[in-house]
Design a protein around this motif. Structure first.
Motif, PDB file in Angstrom:
ATOM      1  N   GLY A  67       5.362 -13.385  -3.024  1.00 18.67           N
ATOM      2  CA  GLY A  67       4.813 -12.085  -2.680  1.00 18.67           C
ATOM      3  C   GLY A  67       5.870 -10.997  -2.723  1.00 18.67           C
ATOM      4  O   GLY A  67       6.990 -11.194  -2.248  1.00 18.67           O
ATOM      5  N   HIS A  68       5.505  -9.868  -3.290  1.00 18.61           N
ATOM      6  CA  HIS A  68       6.394  -8.707  -3.340  1.00 18.61           C
ATOM      7  C   HIS A  68       5.901  -7.651  -2.363  1.00 18.61           C
ATOM      8  O   HIS A  68       4.707  -7.343  -2.314  1.00 18.61           O
ATOM      9  CB  HIS A  68       6.422  -8.126  -4.753  1.00 18.61           C
ATOM     10  N   SER A  69       6.817  -7.108  -1.549  1.00 23.62           N
ATOM     11  CA  SER A  69       6.509  -5.999  -0.657  1.00 23.62           C
ATOM     12  C   SER A  69       5.314  -6.355   0.236  1.00 23.62           C
ATOM     13  O   SER A  69       5.393  -7.312   1.003  1.00 23.62           O
ATOM     14  CB  SER A  69       6.256  -4.737  -1.490  1.00 23.62           C
ATOM     15  N   MET A  70       4.198  -5.623   0.137  1.00 23.76           N
ATOM     16  CA  MET A  70       3.039  -5.936   0.962  1.00 23.76           C
ATOM     17  C   MET A  70       2.489  -7.325   0.646  1.00 23.76           C
ATOM     18  O   MET A  70       1.837  -7.947   1.492  1.00 23.76           O
ATOM     19  CB  MET A  70       1.961  -4.870   0.757  1.00 23.76           C
ATOM     20  N   GLY A  71       2.758  -7.833  -0.560  1.00 24.61           N
ATOM     21  CA  GLY A  71       2.351  -9.195  -0.888  1.00 24.61           C
ATOM     22  C   GLY A  71       3.092 -10.220  -0.065  1.00 24.61           C
ATOM     23  O   GLY A  71       2.529 -11.247   0.342  1.00 24.61           O
ATOM     24  N   GLY A  72       4.392  -9.974   0.203  1.00 24.71           N
ATOM     25  CA  GLY A  72       5.137 -10.865   1.091  1.00 24.71           C
ATOM     26  C   GLY A  72       4.577 -10.810   2.508  1.00 24.71           C
ATOM     27  O   GLY A  72       4.491 -11.834   3.201  1.00 24.71           O
ATOM     28  N   MET A  73       4.187  -9.622   2.954  1.00 28.09           N
ATOM     29  CA  MET A  73       3.585  -9.475   4.278  1.00 28.09           C
ATOM     30  C   MET A  73       2.258 -10.228   4.347  1.00 28.09           C
ATOM     31  O   MET A  73       1.909 -10.804   5.378  1.00 28.09           O
ATOM     32  CB  MET A  73       3.366  -7.997   4.587  1.00 28.09           C
ATOM     33  N   THR A  74       1.520 -10.235   3.227  1.00 29.56           N
ATOM     34  CA  THR A  74       0.264 -10.978   3.149  1.00 29.56           C
ATOM     35  C   THR A  74       0.501 -12.467   3.371  1.00 29.56           C
ATOM     36  O   THR A  74      -0.245 -13.136   4.098  1.00 29.56           O
ATOM     37  CB  THR A  74      -0.390 -10.748   1.767  1.00 29.56           C
ATOM     38  N   ILE A  75       1.553 -13.001   2.746  1.00 26.07           N
ATOM     39  CA  ILE A  75       1.881 -14.424   2.919  1.00 26.07           C
ATOM     40  C   ILE A  75       2.266 -14.703   4.367  1.00 26.07           C
ATOM     41  O   ILE A  75       1.886 -15.734   4.946  1.00 26.07           O
ATOM     42  CB  ILE A  75       3.004 -14.824   1.946  1.00 26.07           C
ATOM     43  N   MET A  76       3.022 -13.792   4.982  1.00 23.54           N
ATOM     44  CA  MET A  76       3.371 -13.961   6.399  1.00 23.54           C
ATOM     45  C   MET A  76       2.120 -13.974   7.270  1.00 23.54           C
ATOM     46  O   MET A  76       2.023 -14.757   8.224  1.00 23.54           O
ATOM     47  CB  MET A  76       4.295 -12.837   6.848  1.00 23.54           C
ATOM     48  N   ALA A  77       1.150 -13.115   6.946  1.00 25.86           N
ATOM     49  CA  ALA A  77      -0.090 -13.083   7.719  1.00 25.86           C
ATOM     50  C   ALA A  77      -0.831 -14.403   7.588  1.00 25.86           C
ATOM     51  O   ALA A  77      -1.386 -14.924   8.571  1.00 25.86           O
ATOM     52  CB  ALA A  77      -0.965 -11.921   7.248  1.00 25.86           C
ATOM     53  N   GLY A 101       8.982  -6.723   9.510  1.00 23.45           N
ATOM     54  CA  GLY A 101       8.665  -5.749  10.556  1.00 23.45           C
ATOM     55  C   GLY A 101       9.554  -4.532  10.490  1.00 23.45           C
ATOM     56  O   GLY A 101      10.511  -4.474   9.714  1.00 23.45           O
ATOM     57  N   ASP A 102       9.195  -3.543  11.305  1.00 20.78           N
ATOM     58  CA  ASP A 102       9.979  -2.300  11.375  1.00 20.78           C
ATOM     59  C   ASP A 102      10.040  -1.608  10.021  1.00 20.78           C
ATOM     60  O   ASP A 102      11.070  -1.087   9.620  1.00 20.78           O
ATOM     61  CB  ASP A 102      11.384  -2.588  11.889  1.00 20.78           C
ATOM     62  N   VAL A 103       8.880  -1.600   9.315  1.00 18.01           N
ATOM     63  CA  VAL A 103       8.832  -0.962   8.014  1.00 18.01           C
ATOM     64  C   VAL A 103       9.098   0.533   8.142  1.00 18.01           C
ATOM     65  O   VAL A 103       9.642   1.164   7.236  1.00 18.01           O
ATOM     66  CB  VAL A 103       7.461  -1.204   7.340  1.00 18.01           C
ATOM     67  N   GLY A 104       8.726   1.118   9.281  1.00 19.07           N
ATOM     68  CA  GLY A 104       8.939   2.536   9.504  1.00 19.07           C
ATOM     69  C   GLY A 104      10.396   2.931   9.550  1.00 19.07           C
ATOM     70  O   GLY A 104      10.727   4.111   9.521  1.00 19.07           O
ATOM     71  N   ARG A 159      12.466  10.334   7.800  1.00 22.22           N
ATOM     72  CA  ARG A 159      11.203  10.392   8.532  1.00 22.22           C
ATOM     73  C   ARG A 159      10.154   9.572   7.781  1.00 22.22           C
ATOM     74  O   ARG A 159       9.242  10.097   7.151  1.00 22.22           O
ATOM     75  CB  ARG A 159      10.716  11.824   8.721  1.00 22.22           C
ATOM     76  N   PRO A 160      10.247   8.281   7.858  1.00 20.49           N
ATOM     77  CA  PRO A 160       9.551   7.380   6.938  1.00 20.49           C
ATOM     78  C   PRO A 160       8.065   7.690   6.799  1.00 20.49           C
ATOM     79  O   PRO A 160       7.346   7.838   7.773  1.00 20.49           O
ATOM     80  CB  PRO A 160       9.779   5.998   7.572  1.00 20.49           C
ATOM     81  N   LEU A 161       7.629   7.722   5.556  1.00 17.67           N
ATOM     82  CA  LEU A 161       6.235   8.032   5.282  1.00 17.67           C
ATOM     83  C   LEU A 161       5.316   6.901   5.695  1.00 17.67           C
ATOM     84  O   LEU A 161       4.132   7.113   5.902  1.00 17.67           O
ATOM     85  CB  LEU A 161       6.067   8.326   3.792  1.00 17.67           C
ATOM     86  N   LEU A 162       5.836   5.671   5.793  1.00 14.78           N
ATOM     87  CA  LEU A 162       5.000   4.551   6.185  1.00 14.78           C
ATOM     88  C   LEU A 162       4.941   4.384   7.694  1.00 14.78           C
ATOM     89  O   LEU A 162       4.294   3.475   8.186  1.00 14.78           O
ATOM     90  CB  LEU A 162       5.506   3.251   5.532  1.00 14.78           C
ATOM     91  N   SER A 163       5.596   5.232   8.432  1.00 16.99           N
ATOM     92  CA  SER A 163       5.550   5.118   9.880  1.00 16.99           C
ATOM     93  C   SER A 163       4.242   5.675  10.418  1.00 16.99           C
ATOM     94  O   SER A 163       3.798   6.757  10.057  1.00 16.99           O
ATOM     95  CB  SER A 163       6.715   5.888  10.512  1.00 16.99           C
ATOM     96  N   THR A 172      -1.406   0.065   8.906  1.00 19.76           N
ATOM     97  CA  THR A 172      -1.089  -1.360   9.017  1.00 19.76           C
ATOM     98  C   THR A 172       0.332  -1.657   8.555  1.00 19.76           C
ATOM     99  O   THR A 172       1.010  -2.532   9.108  1.00 19.76           O
ATOM    100  CB  THR A 172      -2.116  -2.205   8.234  1.00 19.76           C
ATOM    101  N   LEU A 173       0.818  -0.911   7.557  1.00 21.53           N
ATOM    102  CA  LEU A 173       2.198  -1.103   7.111  1.00 21.53           C
ATOM    103  C   LEU A 173       3.177  -0.662   8.194  1.00 21.53           C
ATOM    104  O   LEU A 173       4.190  -1.317   8.441  1.00 21.53           O
ATOM    105  CB  LEU A 173       2.441  -0.326   5.818  1.00 21.53           C
ATOM    106  N   GLY A 174       2.865   0.440   8.846  1.00 25.14           N
ATOM    107  CA  GLY A 174       3.755   0.940   9.887  1.00 25.14           C
ATOM    108  C   GLY A 174       3.803   0.069  11.119  1.00 25.14           C
ATOM    109  O   GLY A 174       4.806   0.054  11.836  1.00 25.14           O
ATOM    110  N   SER A 175       2.720  -0.678  11.382  1.00 21.77           N
ATOM    111  CA  SER A 175       2.683  -1.518  12.580  1.00 21.77           C
ATOM    112  C   SER A 175       2.988  -2.986  12.298  1.00 21.77           C
ATOM    113  O   SER A 175       2.979  -3.813  13.206  1.00 21.77           O
ATOM    114  CB  SER A 175       1.292  -1.413  13.244  1.00 21.77           C
ATOM    115  N   HIS A 176       3.272  -3.310  11.039  1.00 24.18           N
ATOM    116  CA  HIS A 176       3.544  -4.700  10.649  1.00 24.18           C
ATOM    117  C   HIS A 176       4.743  -5.259  11.402  1.00 24.18           C
ATOM    118  O   HIS A 176       5.833  -4.705  11.384  1.00 24.18           O
ATOM    119  CB  HIS A 176       3.812  -4.749   9.141  1.00 24.18           C
TER     120      HIS A 176
END
Length: 367
Positions: free
Chosen positions: A160-170, A194-197, A203-207, A278-282
């Motif tokens: 998994g890449h990026s959000m795909g890796g997060m998908t595998i973790m989920a 975690g802590d994607v923000g 001022r991270p856009l994903l936060s 969801t990305l910001g709270s991952h």
């Protein structure tokens, strides 16, 4: 400058939000960028990026009914595969981002592998999801639906890449037994637990705490046609921002930037803003414990501006037996930018997970 205008200008390069055309759309700058694109020597000029013919295409229904567009690729020589490799793409992309890995892994003969790729919900050719179901938790359930439908038995390697890796973790959080019984290997590429923000952007856009990002989402819901028009008006400026923020090498192949631009352009702005929260709270550091029974590859570019290399180091610290690979000079789209490195490491992971492990590297150069 109003917060949503500023957010749109930056996000135009990363996630396709596009008021840059209104703010920065100077004809002279567009002309300069167009000239740079024409003058760049492109090693991938003749590569049909994202246009590989699939062995089979199908649609899998997620547990809430959203149609998930999938692709199955059999070994190129027609032999019997030893295991299945599932490639999971990231935020605002689609399965075409795995072009080089999908091309080369299908040529493997030692061992032969079957490939499964799919578009995440609201991405690529998959169906549009609701804002409420646009969560990493649901993406984990979607991956489970794909596995149950297309790979109901046999050994697995998940990449998994990026959000795909997060998908595998989920998925590991939801079904840890699967990672004991069937998943032999996991590759986490350019991703975070975690802590994607706390990314490398200001001022991270994903936060989820960023009012500018939230404001852009509200505007997209209120006047979607206006924002989409502004997004497309960005033209070469948006393309330049993608090159700067998603790749580490300024001399990266224009065709690679074009491919990412096309994938981003195919993701609606509403879908993009739906996933921001969801990305910001991952936070799935605890879920990494479910991967301790697998062989794990953690790979990231050290010029990644979206999920900096320290995120890979943090994952590896939780998984002391994992292999940590630093792609020197590579940005977030490392599997495009340094495709040979990523493919080589995936081949090594697959071979170590297969029975009758063999040696040898860069086999695709000889194929």
């Amino acid at each position: 400058m109003r917060p949503w205008v500023k957010a749109a200008g930056v996000t135009g390069g990363v996630v396709g939000a596009a008021a840059t055309g209104l703010v920065l759309g100077a004809a002279a700058q567009n002309a300069r960028i167009a000239r740079q694109r024409r003058d760049t020597d492109d090693p991938h000029e003749d590569e049909p990026l994202g246009q590989l013919r699939p062995s089979r295409e199908c649609t899998v229904a997620a547990d809430d009914g959203v149609p998930i567009a999938c692709e199955e690729v059999d070994p190129e020589d027609g032999g019997r595969p030893v295991l299945t490799v599932v490639l999971v793409h990231g935020f605002v992309l689609d399965r075409r981002c795995w072009h080089f890995q999908r091309r080369d892994l299908a040529k493997m003969i030692d061992p032969r592998v079957r490939l499964v790729l799919y578009d995440q919900r609201s991405h690529g050719r998959s169906g549009r999801a609701t804002a409420e179901s646009s969560t990493i938790e649901q993406l984990g359930h979607d991956l489970d639906s794909v596995l149950r439908a297309l790979v109901p038995k046999g050994p697995l390697v998940l990449a998994g890449h990026s959000m795909g890796g997060m998908t595998i973790m989920a998925l590991a959080e939801q079904q840890p037994e699967l990672f004991i019984e069937r998943v032999r290997g996991v590759a986490l590429i350019g991703t975070s637990a975690g802590d994607v923000g706390a990314s490398g952007l200001p001022r991270p856009l994903l936060s989820r705490h960023n009012p500018a990002t939230r404001g852009l989402g509200l505007l997209a819901n209120w006047q979607p046609s206006l924002v989409e028009w502004a997004r497309k008006a960005g033209g070469h400026i948006t393309w330049s921002a993608i090159r700067r923020l998603a790749f580490g090498d300024r001399a990266v192949s224009p065709k690679l930037v074009d491919l990412m631009d096309t994938m981003i352009d195919g993701t609606s702005l509403a879908a993009i803003t739906d996933f921001v929260r969801t990305l910001g709270s991952h936070n799935r550091y605890a879920a990494l414990a479910g991967l301790r029974h697998c062989k794990v590859l953690v790979l990231s570019g050290d010029a990644d501006k979206l999920t900096p290399f320290r995120h890979a180091e943090a994952i590896a610290a939780e998984l002391p037996d994992a292999e940590l690979v630093r792609a020197e000079g590579a940005g977030h789209m490392v599997m495009l930018e340094q495709a040979d490195l990523v493919t080589e490491r995936l081949v090594e992971l697959v071979r170590s997970c297969a029975d009758g492990e063999t040696t040898g590297r860069r086999w695709w150069k000889r194929a």
